[in-house]
Design a protein around this motif. Structure first.
Motif, PDB file in Angstrom:
ATOM      1  N   LEU A  33       4.134  -7.261   4.883  1.00  0.00           N
ATOM      2  CA  LEU A  33       3.480  -8.806   4.940  1.00  0.00           C
ATOM      3  C   LEU A  33       3.837  -9.638   3.792  1.00  0.00           C
ATOM      4  CD1 LEU A  33      -0.211  -8.393   6.653  1.00  0.00           C
ATOM      5  CD2 LEU A  33       2.015  -9.344   7.681  1.00  0.00           C
ATOM      6  N   TYR A  55       3.359 -17.489   2.627  1.00  0.00           N
ATOM      7  CA  TYR A  55       2.857 -18.022   1.352  1.00  0.00           C
ATOM      8  C   TYR A  55       2.149 -16.858   0.688  1.00  0.00           C
ATOM      9  CZ  TYR A  55      -1.144 -18.722   4.302  1.00  0.00           C
ATOM     10  OH  TYR A  55      -2.098 -18.707   5.110  1.00  0.00           O
ATOM     11  N   HIS A  56       2.457 -16.672  -0.600  1.00  0.00           N
ATOM     12  CA  HIS A  56       1.738 -15.460  -1.251  1.00  0.00           C
ATOM     13  C   HIS A  56       1.414 -16.241  -2.781  1.00  0.00           C
ATOM     14  CE1 HIS A  56       2.009 -12.703   1.810  1.00  0.00           C
ATOM     15  NE2 HIS A  56       1.427 -11.804   1.202  1.00  0.00           N
ATOM     16  N   HIS A  57       0.325 -15.946  -3.364  1.00  0.00           N
ATOM     17  CA  HIS A  57      -0.039 -16.125  -4.755  1.00  0.00           C
ATOM     18  C   HIS A  57      -0.906 -14.852  -5.291  1.00  0.00           C
ATOM     19  CE1 HIS A  57      -2.878 -18.797  -2.605  1.00  0.00           C
ATOM     20  NE2 HIS A  57      -3.722 -17.676  -3.282  1.00  0.00           N
ATOM     21  N   ALA A  79       0.687  -1.164   0.067  1.00  0.00           N
ATOM     22  CA  ALA A  79       0.073  -0.112   0.153  1.00  0.00           C
ATOM     23  C   ALA A  79       0.755   1.056  -0.019  1.00  0.00           C
ATOM     24  CB  ALA A  79      -1.028   0.013   1.227  1.00  0.00           C
ATOM     25  N   VAL A  88       8.300   5.206  12.259  1.00  0.00           N
ATOM     26  CA  VAL A  88       7.823   6.426  12.658  1.00  0.00           C
ATOM     27  C   VAL A  88       7.374   6.189  14.267  1.00  0.00           C
ATOM     28  CG1 VAL A  88       5.837   7.922  12.329  1.00  0.00           C
ATOM     29  CG2 VAL A  88       7.169   7.118  10.436  1.00  0.00           C
ATOM     30  N   GLU A 112      10.008   2.892   6.361  1.00  0.00           N
ATOM     31  CA  GLU A 112       9.634   1.702   6.604  1.00  0.00           C
ATOM     32  C   GLU A 112      10.562   1.168   7.899  1.00  0.00           C
ATOM     33  OE1 GLU A 112       7.753  -1.024   5.884  1.00  0.00           O
ATOM     34  OE2 GLU A 112       8.856  -2.005   7.228  1.00  0.00           O
ATOM     35  N   GLY A 126      -5.209  -8.140   0.756  1.00  0.00           N
ATOM     36  CA  GLY A 126      -4.421  -9.017  -0.238  1.00  0.00           C
ATOM     37  C   GLY A 126      -3.427  -7.827  -0.941  1.00  0.00           C
ATOM     38  N   THR A 127      -2.578  -8.298  -1.619  1.00  0.00           N
ATOM     39  CA  THR A 127      -1.526  -7.277  -2.308  1.00  0.00           C
ATOM     40  C   THR A 127      -2.402  -6.507  -3.341  1.00  0.00           C
ATOM     41  OG1 THR A 127      -0.599  -8.945  -3.447  1.00  0.00           O
ATOM     42  CG2 THR A 127       0.675  -8.465  -1.814  1.00  0.00           C
TER      43      THR A 127
HETATM   44  C1  LIG Z   1      -0.256 -15.619   5.887  1.00  0.00           C
HETATM   45  C2  LIG Z   1      -0.813 -14.597   5.001  1.00  0.00           C
HETATM   46  C3  LIG Z   1      -0.848 -14.834   3.732  1.00  0.00           C
HETATM   47  C4  LIG Z   1      -1.198 -13.976   2.843  1.00  0.00           C
HETATM   48  N1  LIG Z   1      -1.317 -14.356   1.432  1.00  0.00           N
HETATM   49  C5  LIG Z   1      -1.487 -13.718   0.366  1.00  0.00           C
HETATM   50  C6  LIG Z   1      -1.549 -13.964  -0.912  1.00  0.00           C
HETATM   51  O1  LIG Z   1      -1.588 -15.205  -1.432  1.00  0.00           O
HETATM   52  N2  LIG Z   1      -1.648 -13.326  -1.825  1.00  0.00           N
HETATM   53  C7  LIG Z   1      -1.731 -11.733  -1.636  1.00  0.00           C
HETATM   54  O2  LIG Z   1      -2.115 -10.825  -2.348  1.00  0.00           O
HETATM   55  N3  LIG Z   1      -1.823 -11.136  -0.249  1.00  0.00           N
HETATM   56  C8  LIG Z   1      -1.700 -12.272   0.706  1.00  0.00           C
HETATM   57  N4  LIG Z   1      -1.546 -11.763   2.047  1.00  0.00           N
HETATM   58  C9  LIG Z   1      -1.982 -10.435   2.521  1.00  0.00           C
HETATM   59  C10 LIG Z   1      -0.912  -9.342   1.918  1.00  0.00           C
HETATM   60  O3  LIG Z   1       0.231  -9.883   2.386  1.00  0.00           O
HETATM   61  C11 LIG Z   1      -1.319  -8.090   2.616  1.00  0.00           C
HETATM   62  O4  LIG Z   1      -2.740  -7.848   2.306  1.00  0.00           O
HETATM   63  C12 LIG Z   1      -0.694  -6.805   1.973  1.00  0.00           C
HETATM   64  O5  LIG Z   1       0.782  -7.327   1.880  1.00  0.00           O
HETATM   65  C13 LIG Z   1      -0.858  -5.765   3.007  1.00  0.00           C
HETATM   66  O6  LIG Z   1       0.020  -4.621   2.304  1.00  0.00           O
HETATM   67  P1  LIG Z   1      -0.194  -3.271   3.258  1.00  0.00           P
HETATM   68  O7  LIG Z   1       0.858  -2.439   2.694  1.00  0.00           O
HETATM   69  O8  LIG Z   1      -1.455  -2.654   3.354  1.00  0.00           O
HETATM   70  O9  LIG Z   1       0.277  -3.581   5.060  1.00  0.00           O
HETATM   71  P2  LIG Z   1       1.554  -4.169   5.295  1.00  0.00           P
HETATM   72  O10 LIG Z   1       2.293  -5.276   4.577  1.00  0.00           O
HETATM   73  O11 LIG Z   1       1.288  -4.658   6.807  1.00  0.00           O
HETATM   74  O12 LIG Z   1       2.555  -2.866   5.422  1.00  0.00           O
HETATM   75  C14 LIG Z   1       2.649  -1.909   6.420  1.00  0.00           C
HETATM   76  C15 LIG Z   1       4.179  -1.445   6.817  1.00  0.00           C
HETATM   77  O13 LIG Z   1       4.198  -0.634   7.513  1.00  0.00           O
HETATM   78  C16 LIG Z   1       5.522  -0.888   8.364  1.00  0.00           C
HETATM   79  N5  LIG Z   1       5.277  -0.281   9.772  1.00  0.00           N
HETATM   80  C17 LIG Z   1       4.380  -0.673  10.974  1.00  0.00           C
HETATM   81  N6  LIG Z   1       4.671   0.231  11.850  1.00  0.00           N
HETATM   82  C18 LIG Z   1       5.491   0.949  11.288  1.00  0.00           C
HETATM   83  C19 LIG Z   1       6.144   2.464  11.694  1.00  0.00           C
HETATM   84  N7  LIG Z   1       5.624   2.999  13.034  1.00  0.00           N
HETATM   85  N8  LIG Z   1       6.916   3.139  11.074  1.00  0.00           N
HETATM   86  C20 LIG Z   1       7.144   2.782   9.765  1.00  0.00           C
HETATM   87  N9  LIG Z   1       6.833   1.576   9.166  1.00  0.00           N
HETATM   88  C21 LIG Z   1       5.919   0.877  10.028  1.00  0.00           C
HETATM   89  C22 LIG Z   1       5.499  -2.340   8.504  1.00  0.00           C
HETATM   90  O14 LIG Z   1       6.776  -2.964   8.701  1.00  0.00           O
HETATM   91  C23 LIG Z   1       5.025  -2.828   7.027  1.00  0.00           C
HETATM   92  O15 LIG Z   1       5.875  -2.797   6.166  1.00  0.00           O
HETATM   93  C24 LIG Z   1      -1.324 -12.578   3.043  1.00  0.00           C
HETATM   94  C25 LIG Z   1      -1.235 -12.305   4.206  1.00  0.00           C
HETATM   95  C26 LIG Z   1      -0.746 -13.207   5.136  1.00  0.00           C
HETATM   96  C27 LIG Z   1      -0.642 -12.669   6.938  1.00  0.00           C
END
Ligand SMILES: Cc1cc2nc3c(=O)[nH]c(=O)nc-3n(C[C@H](O)[C@H](O)[C@H](O)COP(=O)(O)OP(=O)(O)OC[C@H]3O[C@@H](n4cnc5c(N)ncnc54)[C@H](O)[C@@H]3O)c2cc1C
Length: 436
Positions: free
Chosen positions: A44, A59-61, A17, A228, A36, A420-421
């Motif tokens: 995630l 795991y991711h797909h 995101a 942060v 980050e 999801g990504t």
């Molecule tokens: C077990 C599992 C399986 C999954 N399988 C899939 C799949 O197969 N396919 C798929 O598309 N998605 C999958 N997902 C979901 C996917 O990983 C997430 O929906 C997506 O990565 C979320 O992205 P995001 O950027 O919203 O949040 P996040 O990835 O949570 O990013 C938030 C970021 O903020 C950072 N952060 C937190 N606090 C601070 C701070 N104070 N200062 C600076 N940085 C900070 C964190 O380190 C993190 O990097 C899966 C998730 C899990 C847990």
């Protein structure tokens, strides 16, 4: 490229995101810094090294319908890196393995009576006919699934899955959440009805890092290991963030971490009610055990474990999706469990977790010997899955916050789809566009 001048946006979080928001902003000529907390981008969908290749900790797909990912990949000129592959799905039930990849597998699924198998087969089709998800908002998944597929199908197939995934929250989960899962999995199919999923050459890490590079190439900054720790606020307006390495002034700040983390950041500056509202959505944690094996466990990619006697709800043999040659010949297996952070398993030391889960895995695969294990890794994520209860829509905080210049785009705001990504990219880009 010369860094853009003018207004500066800070993005908290370098997951998909945050990176997608950054990409959208730099393309519109806005100065961007992504902060980050971890040492790598990806959040995630972050990775670690296996046999010289990056592998996701969890795991991711992608599904073939994940168009926001594909659009982004195309913009980066990397379409040739997307890999589409048929995968096999199965279920472990009553100490037996069943294949559940195609409609004909469903017809052969003997734990159900023949009429129940037909109902199971038709359920995905009926689910796809729902056009207005709002009509499901007041229903729990359990109510809806029983209505659609009957009690036997629910008892054997869906209830164990819901309980495996959401534990004591299983009966509160929204029909909207389940409907989406059925729609996604049912829609990602080839001509013969087999499931087709997508992956990226080099893993999700490769895409995250290419996106980060594209942001930097347009003058944006990515600061790793820069958590942060607070917000700078003047007169109800955010003026920057505090990081472990000092303050960073900003004209706009986008927060992408889990809502409880954001609540801690805003709490000193807003009405206490607002921070309380951000904590209304609860999350489950996840623990993934990744085994590097010298041989394969089975030919199934995704095995649902429909038996509450096991400490994991899925056995995902990643190398039945991306071939073992990508990892120096190793076979890679994830054992996954969603749970509360207070759960004993979540708190056990890593070596105990591995020993404990291995004992259970050997019940499923009696030939499995500890000698097959080349290495084992344990990964934990505290905020892995928002608990999507009935009328979840009413719990979601808006993009704007009471602090001017502070915006939210977090995993828990993805709705009616589940996290999801693909949706992190969609929401991140929307957020970037709105801020610009
Ligand atoms: C077990 C599992 C399986 C999954 N399988 C899939 C799949 O197969 N396919 C798929 O598309 N998605 C999958 N997902 C979901 C996917 O990983 C997430 O929906 C997506 O990565 C979320 O992205 P995001 O950027 O919203 O949040 P996040 O990835 O949570 O990013 C938030 C970021 O903020 C950072 N952060 C937190 N606090 C601070 C701070 N104070 N200062 C600076 N940085 C900070 C964190 O380190 C993190 O990097 C899966 C998730 C899990 C847990």
């Amino acid at each position: 490229m010369k860094p853009p001048s003018g207004p500066h946006a800070v993005i908290i979080g370098g997951g998909f995101a945050g990176l997608s928001a950054g990409w959208e902003l730099v393309q519109r000529g806005i100065r961007v810094t992504v902060c980050e907390a971890e040492e790598e981008v990806g959040g995630l969908a972050g990775s670690f090294d296996v046999g010289g290749t990056r592998l996701e900790k969890f795991y991711h797909h992608w599904f073939t319908s994940d168009t926001h990912v594909l659009d982004l990949v195309r913009e980066l000129g990397r379409e040739d890196q997307v890999l589409h592959r048929p995968t096999r799905t199965g279920m472990y039930y009553a100490h037996r393995f069943f294949r559940l990849s195609t409609p004909s597998d469903v017809l052969r699924f003997t734990p159900l009576s023949f009429p129940a198998r037909l109902r199971l087969g038709l359920l995905a089709l009926r689910a796809r006919r729902v056009k207005e998800w709002q009509e499901l908002e007041d229903l729990t998944a359990e109510e809806w699934l029983i209505r659609l597929g009957g009690r036997q199908v629910h008892q054997v197939v869906w209830r164990p899955l819901l309980e495996g995934k959401f534990g004591s929250h299983a009966r509160d989960i929204s029909a909207v959440w389940f409907w989406n899962k059925l729609k996604l999995r049912g829609g990602s199919r080839g001509r013969g009805g087999e499931e087709v999923l997508a992956y990226y050459r080099g893993g999700f890490a490769a895409l995250a890092s290419q996106l980060a590079q594209a942001i930097c190439a347009r003058g944006g900054m990515i600061r790793l290991e820069s958590a942060v720790t607070g917000l700078m606020v003047h007169d109800g307006r955010v003026t920057g963030v505090r990081t472990e390495h000092g303050p960073l002034p900003a004209d706009a700040v986008l927060a992408t971490p889990a809502l409880p983390i954001v609540a801690d950041l805003v709490e000193p500056h807003t009405d206490p009610e607002y921070a309380v509202s951000l904590r209304r959505i609860q999350y489950l944690a996840n623990i993934c055990i990744v085994l590097e094996l010298d041989r394969s466990l089975s030919d199934t990619y995704w095995l649902n474990v429909n038996d509450p006697g096991f400490p994991f709800v899925g056995v995902i043999e990643h190398t039945n999706f991306e071939p073992p040659e990508s990892y120096g010949g190793r076979r890679l297996v994830y054992l996954s469990k969603y749970l509360h952070e207070s759960d004993e398993l979540y708190r056990m030391p890593d070596d105990e977790v591995v020993r404990f889960c291995l004992r259970h895995l050997q019940r499923m695969f009696p030939a499995l010997s500890p000698d097959w294990i080349l290495a084992a890794h344990v990964w934990r994520a505290r905020y892995a899955q928002p608990i999507v209860v009935r009328r979840y829509g009413s719990l979601i905080p808006p993009f704007e916050t009471p602090l001017r210049g502070l915006y939210l785009s977090t995993m828990a705001q993805v709705y009616p789809e589940d996290r999801g990504t693909n949706y992190a990219i969609r929401e991140g880009r929307l957020a970037g566009g709105r801020i610009a």
